[in-house]
Design a protein around this motif. Structure first.
Motif, short mmCIF file in Angstrom:
data_model
loop_
_atom_site.label_atom_id
_atom_site.label_comp_id
_atom_site.label_asym_id
_atom_site.label_seq_id
_atom_site.Cartn_x
_atom_site.Cartn_y
_atom_site.Cartn_z
N TYR A 194 -19.36 19.85 17.21
CA TYR A 194 -17.92 20.12 17.07
C TYR A 194 -17.71 21.16 15.98
CZ TYR A 194 -17.92 17.28 12.81
OH TYR A 194 -18.17 16.79 11.55
N LEU A 201 -13.64 21.11 22.45
CA LEU A 201 -12.57 20.58 21.62
C LEU A 201 -11.23 21.20 22.01
CD1 LEU A 201 -11.92 18.66 19.34
CD2 LEU A 201 -12.60 20.44 17.72
N HIS A 204 -9.95 19.52 25.19
CA HIS A 204 -9.32 18.22 24.93
C HIS A 204 -7.97 18.40 24.24
CE1 HIS A 204 -12.83 16.16 26.28
NE2 HIS A 204 -13.59 16.54 25.27
N LEU A 205 -7.86 19.40 23.38
CA LEU A 205 -6.59 19.68 22.71
C LEU A 205 -5.52 20.07 23.73
CD1 LEU A 205 -5.08 20.14 19.99
CD2 LEU A 205 -5.85 22.52 20.11
N SER A 208 -4.22 17.06 25.45
CA SER A 208 -3.35 16.25 24.61
C SER A 208 -1.98 16.89 24.46
CB SER A 208 -3.98 16.04 23.23
OG SER A 208 -4.02 17.23 22.48
N PHE A 215 -4.04 12.21 22.75
CA PHE A 215 -5.33 12.43 23.39
C PHE A 215 -5.59 11.34 24.44
CE2 PHE A 215 -6.18 15.06 19.69
CZ PHE A 215 -6.94 16.08 20.23
N TYR A 269 -16.59 9.60 21.19
CA TYR A 269 -16.16 10.98 21.40
C TYR A 269 -14.64 11.10 21.31
CZ TYR A 269 -20.88 12.17 22.97
OH TYR A 269 -22.24 12.38 23.03
N SER A 270 -13.92 10.17 21.91
CA SER A 270 -12.46 10.22 21.87
C SER A 270 -11.93 10.06 20.46
CB SER A 270 -11.87 9.12 22.77
OG SER A 270 -12.10 9.40 24.13
N ASN A 273 -12.04 13.21 18.33
CA ASN A 273 -10.88 14.08 18.56
C ASN A 273 -9.69 13.63 17.71
OD1 ASN A 273 -12.33 15.53 20.48
ND2 ASN A 273 -11.57 14.30 22.18
N TYR A 274 -9.48 12.32 17.68
CA TYR A 274 -8.36 11.78 16.92
C TYR A 274 -8.55 11.97 15.42
CZ TYR A 274 -5.16 8.33 14.94
OH TYR A 274 -4.18 7.71 14.19
N THR A 277 -7.58 15.35 14.22
CA THR A 277 -6.21 15.83 14.47
C THR A 277 -5.10 14.88 14.02
OG1 THR A 277 -6.25 14.86 16.70
CG2 THR A 277 -6.92 17.18 16.49
N ILE A 361 -7.82 23.89 14.24
CA ILE A 361 -6.96 23.27 15.26
C ILE A 361 -5.49 23.53 14.96
CG2 ILE A 361 -6.20 21.07 16.24
CD1 ILE A 361 -9.09 20.05 15.85
#
Length: 377
Positions: A194, A201, A204-205, A208, A215, A269-270, A273-274, A277, A361
């Motif tokens: 990442y 990434l 996925h952004l 979301s 997400f 993995y999820s 992301n959280y 962000t 991000i």
């Protein structure tokens, strides 16, 4: 140990990892005499990144295909160390199998042969955690290492390609060179990477943003993995290149593979992301949209539909059984062997990696929001 006195070729130079490796080499106080950057196309963003670095190292940009023998012949002449990051990453089956094999396996083999013909002494291959697994049963691994016994039952093209390419690299270790020395090879099996510039990434952004900044949960919270920051994975390659100047370290690393991770917390993995962000106001679904077993059979149904439609239209499902298993299997590995054998220690702490990624991000979110709004209007 410094890089001074060597000439290094980095393939996949315009990619997420390759570009970072080159920038780190150029930043070294005692950097290589030359870095050659090879890729099929070097975009303006990559060229700007290279231009920002103040360096005494000669940077030579070569645009050429990894499958083109003439390009490889030019690229490897006079080179001391090859760092081979070039590949096609495909977890969905978007790329046809022949093209995937041609680039990831045949391209690697052609590069190895060019190195042997031109007496390039050292070769570092960027491998992947997917060479190890997880297998189709979803057998977990917690803080494994290179001696962990694991039964691989893969079959997904990308994973098999990386496995075959790594095998070719390690099997060539020890072959004789014209000067009487022998070829030295090793492989670095990176965790999921990442950081700033990650297309995964960004994907996925985008999802979301289209889901009101929430997400989608694609992995269970307990499916712990250990992702690695791009700056640290790049640094492992630089440290491996430095080790090639130390005869004692060369004895330890030749013909070996290494797991490359860092001190990023073990998360799903999820939830990664959280974590990256949440301070920007993003949220995450509390659980999978459907029970894991149902999700697995749903993915199988989509694969069957794709197979039945194949004679008429190309349909690539957004999820498949391999991806469901990959995202929902606890699978983590230590970098202790890399630390012991060639001195790899993560360059960036988790908080710094998180900050750098979150800032990127925050910078792209307004642009992605505007783009998606125009796209859907």
């Amino acid at each position: 140990m410094a890089l001074a006195g060597i000439r290094c070729l980095v393939t996949g130079a315009g990619g997420f990892l390759g570009r970072r490796i080159i920038c780190q080499m150029l930043e070294e106080d005692q950097g290589p005499d030359e870095v050659r950057a090879l890729d099929k196309a070097i975009g303006p963003e990559t060229r700007r990144a290279f231009a920002k670095v103040k360096t005494k190292t000669l940077l030579t940009v070569i645009e050429g295909d990894i499958r083109d023998v003439a390009s490889l012949q030019t690229a490897v002449q006079g080179i001391t160390v090859v760092i081979h990051t070039a590949c096609i990453i495909d977890t969905l089956g978007i790329v046809d199998k022949h093209t995937l094999w041609d680039v990831n396996v045949r391209g690697t083999q052609l590069l190895l042969e060019s190195c042997l013909r031109n007496s390039v002494p050292y070769f570092i291959y960027t491998s992947s955690i997917e060479v190890t697994g997880p297998n189709s049963r979803g057998d977990p691994v917690y803080d494994g290492d290179e001696d962990t016994v694991y039964q691989s039952t893969q079959g997904f093209p990308y994973a098999e390609n990386k496995k075959e390419a790594e095998k070719s690299v390690l099997e060539m270790d020890g072959l004789p060179l014209k000067d009487g020395s022998s070829f030295v090879t090793c492989a670095l099996r990176s965790m999921y990477i990442y950081g700033e510039g990650s297309l995964f990434l960004q994907r996925h952004l985008d999802q979301s943003i289209q889901n009101n900044n929430i997400f989608l949960r694609i992995s269970q919270k307990e499916a712990l993995v250990n992702p690695a920051y791009v700056g640290n994975v790049a640094w492992a390659h630089v440290q491996a290149a430095k080790a090639m100047k130390d005869p004692e370290k060369v004895k330890r690393i030749r013909g070996q593979f290494y797991f490359i991770s860092d001190d990023t917390p073990h998360v799903s993995y999820s939830d990664l992301n959280y974590e990256l962000t949440k301070e920007l106001g993003f949220g995450i679904q509390p659980k999978l949209a459907m029970p894991l077993m149902i999700l697995y059979w749903y993915a199988l149904l989509l694969e069957v539909v794709s197979f039945l439609l194949h004679p008429f239209v190309r349909y690539v499902p957004s999820i498949n059984r391999h991806l469901v298993t990959l995202l929902n299997t606890p699978f983590s590995f230590s970098y202790r062997k890399a630390q012991r054998d060639f001195g790899y220690v993560p360059r960036y702490k988790w908080e710094e990696a998180k900050q750098q990624t979150s800032q990127w991000i925050a910078k792209i979110t307004p642009l992605r929001t505007a783009y998606l709004k125009n796209k859907n209007s």
